[in-house]
Scaffold this motif. Structure first.
Motif, PDB file in Angstrom:
ATOM      1  N   SER A 114      -7.326  33.028  18.399  1.00  0.00           N
ATOM      2  CA  SER A 114      -7.386  31.689  17.106  1.00  0.00           C
ATOM      3  C   SER A 114      -6.623  32.726  16.249  1.00  0.00           C
ATOM      4  CB  SER A 114      -8.701  31.581  16.768  1.00  0.00           C
ATOM      5  OG  SER A 114      -9.755  32.701  16.507  1.00  0.00           O
ATOM      6  N   PRO A 115      -6.510  32.376  15.150  1.00  0.00           N
ATOM      7  CA  PRO A 115      -5.674  32.399  13.724  1.00  0.00           C
ATOM      8  C   PRO A 115      -6.513  33.113  13.252  1.00  0.00           C
ATOM      9  CG  PRO A 115      -5.101  30.666  13.982  1.00  0.00           C
ATOM     10  CD  PRO A 115      -5.953  30.938  14.892  1.00  0.00           C
ATOM     11  N   VAL A 116      -5.764  34.171  12.179  1.00  0.00           N
ATOM     12  CA  VAL A 116      -7.118  34.929  11.027  1.00  0.00           C
ATOM     13  C   VAL A 116      -7.420  34.175  10.417  1.00  0.00           C
ATOM     14  CG1 VAL A 116      -6.690  36.768   9.067  1.00  0.00           C
ATOM     15  CG2 VAL A 116      -5.176  36.700  11.450  1.00  0.00           C
ATOM     16  N   TRP A 117      -7.412  32.727   9.553  1.00  0.00           N
ATOM     17  CA  TRP A 117      -8.156  32.024   8.963  1.00  0.00           C
ATOM     18  C   TRP A 117      -9.338  31.789   9.607  1.00  0.00           C
ATOM     19  CZ3 TRP A 117      -8.653  27.416   9.400  1.00  0.00           C
ATOM     20  CH2 TRP A 117      -7.797  26.917  10.944  1.00  0.00           C
ATOM     21  N   VAL A 118      -9.782  31.383  10.651  1.00  0.00           N
ATOM     22  CA  VAL A 118     -10.919  31.033  11.478  1.00  0.00           C
ATOM     23  C   VAL A 118     -11.670  31.415  11.201  1.00  0.00           C
ATOM     24  CG1 VAL A 118     -11.575  29.908  13.751  1.00  0.00           C
ATOM     25  CG2 VAL A 118      -9.202  29.461  12.736  1.00  0.00           C
ATOM     26  N   PRO A 119     -12.489  32.814  11.287  1.00  0.00           N
ATOM     27  CA  PRO A 119     -13.350  33.441  11.434  1.00  0.00           C
ATOM     28  C   PRO A 119     -13.461  33.545   9.630  1.00  0.00           C
ATOM     29  CG  PRO A 119     -11.791  34.771  11.911  1.00  0.00           C
ATOM     30  CD  PRO A 119     -11.319  33.384  11.855  1.00  0.00           C
ATOM     31  N   ILE A 120     -12.663  33.537   8.545  1.00  0.00           N
ATOM     32  CA  ILE A 120     -12.581  34.310   7.139  1.00  0.00           C
ATOM     33  C   ILE A 120     -13.303  32.861   7.134  1.00  0.00           C
ATOM     34  CG2 ILE A 120     -11.168  33.944   5.134  1.00  0.00           C
ATOM     35  CD1 ILE A 120      -9.495  36.089   7.137  1.00  0.00           C
ATOM     36  N   LEU A 121     -12.824  31.327   6.848  1.00  0.00           N
ATOM     37  CA  LEU A 121     -13.130  29.849   6.441  1.00  0.00           C
ATOM     38  C   LEU A 121     -14.668  30.054   6.942  1.00  0.00           C
ATOM     39  CD1 LEU A 121     -12.397  27.158   5.215  1.00  0.00           C
ATOM     40  CD2 LEU A 121     -11.886  26.535   7.104  1.00  0.00           C
ATOM     41  N   ALA A 122     -15.023  30.327   8.564  1.00  0.00           N
ATOM     42  CA  ALA A 122     -16.315  30.082   8.305  1.00  0.00           C
ATOM     43  C   ALA A 122     -17.415  30.817   7.631  1.00  0.00           C
ATOM     44  CB  ALA A 122     -16.115  30.407  10.400  1.00  0.00           C
ATOM     45  N   VAL A 123     -16.973  31.765   7.697  1.00  0.00           N
ATOM     46  CA  VAL A 123     -17.705  33.237   7.088  1.00  0.00           C
ATOM     47  C   VAL A 123     -18.136  32.798   5.599  1.00  0.00           C
ATOM     48  CG1 VAL A 123     -18.332  35.342   6.334  1.00  0.00           C
ATOM     49  CG2 VAL A 123     -17.904  35.260   8.776  1.00  0.00           C
ATOM     50  N   SER A 124     -16.736  31.907   5.400  1.00  0.00           N
ATOM     51  CA  SER A 124     -17.374  31.804   4.087  1.00  0.00           C
ATOM     52  C   SER A 124     -17.851  30.346   3.832  1.00  0.00           C
ATOM     53  CB  SER A 124     -15.314  31.524   3.119  1.00  0.00           C
ATOM     54  OG  SER A 124     -14.502  32.399   3.077  1.00  0.00           O
ATOM     55  N   LEU A 125     -17.948  29.410   4.508  1.00  0.00           N
ATOM     56  CA  LEU A 125     -17.961  28.364   4.074  1.00  0.00           C
ATOM     57  C   LEU A 125     -19.723  28.890   4.364  1.00  0.00           C
ATOM     58  CD1 LEU A 125     -16.686  25.771   6.223  1.00  0.00           C
ATOM     59  CD2 LEU A 125     -16.770  25.878   4.119  1.00  0.00           C
ATOM     60  N   VAL A 126     -20.270  29.230   5.295  1.00  0.00           N
ATOM     61  CA  VAL A 126     -21.578  29.911   4.988  1.00  0.00           C
ATOM     62  C   VAL A 126     -22.061  30.753   4.603  1.00  0.00           C
ATOM     63  CG1 VAL A 126     -23.540  31.251   6.525  1.00  0.00           C
ATOM     64  CG2 VAL A 126     -21.656  30.350   7.775  1.00  0.00           C
TER      65      VAL A 126
END
Length: 87
Positions: free
Chosen positions: A30-42
């Motif tokens: 997956s692209p780098v932004w996927v885990p960054i976005l998920a953690v940011s939403l949490v």
């Protein structure tokens, strides 16, 4: 008394037309932004709820009332959806 013969079973190998390929199982990362976005939403969801409760329902948006809970939990649910896309 003589010992009986031990029968060896043949190892099953599936036919080549039903064998999964190595590339189909792994897929692209997956692209780098996927885990960054998920953690940011949490973090955003938990932060929203903590601020809402600590401010005695005055912040983040006082006019929304209990809809602030929906925003906080909605952000965390959205993060779960994004986490399912992470490989």
């Amino acid at each position: 008394m003589p010992k009986s013969q031990v029968r060896k079973k043949k190892v099953y190998t599936p036919p080549s037309d039903v064998r999964p390929t190595a590339t189909a199982a792994t897929g692209k990362p997956s692209p780098v932004w996927v885990p960054i976005l998920a953690v940011s939403l949490v973090v955003l969801g938990i932060g929203w709820l903590v601020i809402y409760y600590l401010s005695a329902t005055q912040y983040p948006v006082a006019s929304w009332g209990y809809w602030n809970l929906a925003v906080g939990f909605g952000a965390m649910v959205a993060s779960l959806i994004v986490f399912t896309r992470w490989k």
